[in-house]
Design an enzyme around this catalytic site. Sequence first.
Site, PDB file in Angstrom:
ATOM      1  CE  LYS A  64       0.679   3.460  15.105  1.00  0.00           C
ATOM      2  NZ  LYS A  64       0.730   3.340  13.850  1.00  0.00           N
ATOM      3  CB  SER A  76       8.714  -1.121   8.153  1.00  0.00           C
ATOM      4  OG  SER A  76       8.550  -2.040   9.027  1.00  0.00           O
ATOM      5  N   GLY A 109       0.512  -1.298   9.992  1.00  0.00           N
ATOM      6  CA  GLY A 109       0.031  -1.857   9.216  1.00  0.00           C
ATOM      7  C   GLY A 109      -0.116  -0.918   7.901  1.00  0.00           C
ATOM      8  N   GLY A 159       6.972   3.816   6.648  1.00  0.00           N
ATOM      9  CA  GLY A 159       7.316   5.597   7.398  1.00  0.00           C
ATOM     10  C   GLY A 159       5.684   6.362   7.228  1.00  0.00           C
TER      11      GLY A 159
END
Length: 231
Positions: free
Chosen positions: A38, A13, A115, A15
């Site tokens: 991804k 988290s 992550g 960005g």
Amino acid sequence: MLKRFFITGTDTSVGKTVVSRALLQALASSGKSVAGYKPVAKGSKETAEGMRNKDALVLQSVSSLELPYEAINPIALSEEESSVAHSCPINYTLLSNGLASLSDKVDHVVVEGTGGWRSLMNDLRPLSEWVVQEQLPVLMVVGIQEGCINHALLTAQAVANDGLPLIGWVANRINPGLAHYAEIIDVLGKKLPAPLIGELPYLPRAEQRELGQYIRLSMLGSVLAVDRIMA
């Protein structure tokens, strides 16, 4: 021409998705065809079209070609499947084949990690092992907050220890009230072994915005011109 980049972050988290969006938009504005990738997306939701992940959908929306979702995100894990306590082997061959296919279609592929650099997949292996296998140069997203200098230096060292080049970093202002922002950027600029290629201000709903103007592709000029970079 260097075709593929891997986006890692100093933590979860910070960005990575908005920075990936910004880089894709900047490259597209320079006249290049681009695709986001991804490989593994955690916390995906079941929809009428199948499993979908909001970060992967952002990457799909700024890719130059109209690509099927599975081309952008071959492995979409639900919240339950995302837990390391849930045994769900990762098909790394599938990830490699997907990356190779995208690389054949566009000038640049921006690969967003999951992550941080050492975040574990369900098989208790970090995705960074696959990144090393693919020999992807690394861009690091630093979420500017308390403790980020330590996290950034540790991440940069881990990338170097794995034998991969850190070709740049991006500062993402995730805490608008943080004091000493300028001092933190100055220290990171002096201590990190790669150039600062962009600063993203704090922006509500950044994943819906035009962000390419915050990336300085000129800082990657020599990198973009070569086929491979040695660590």
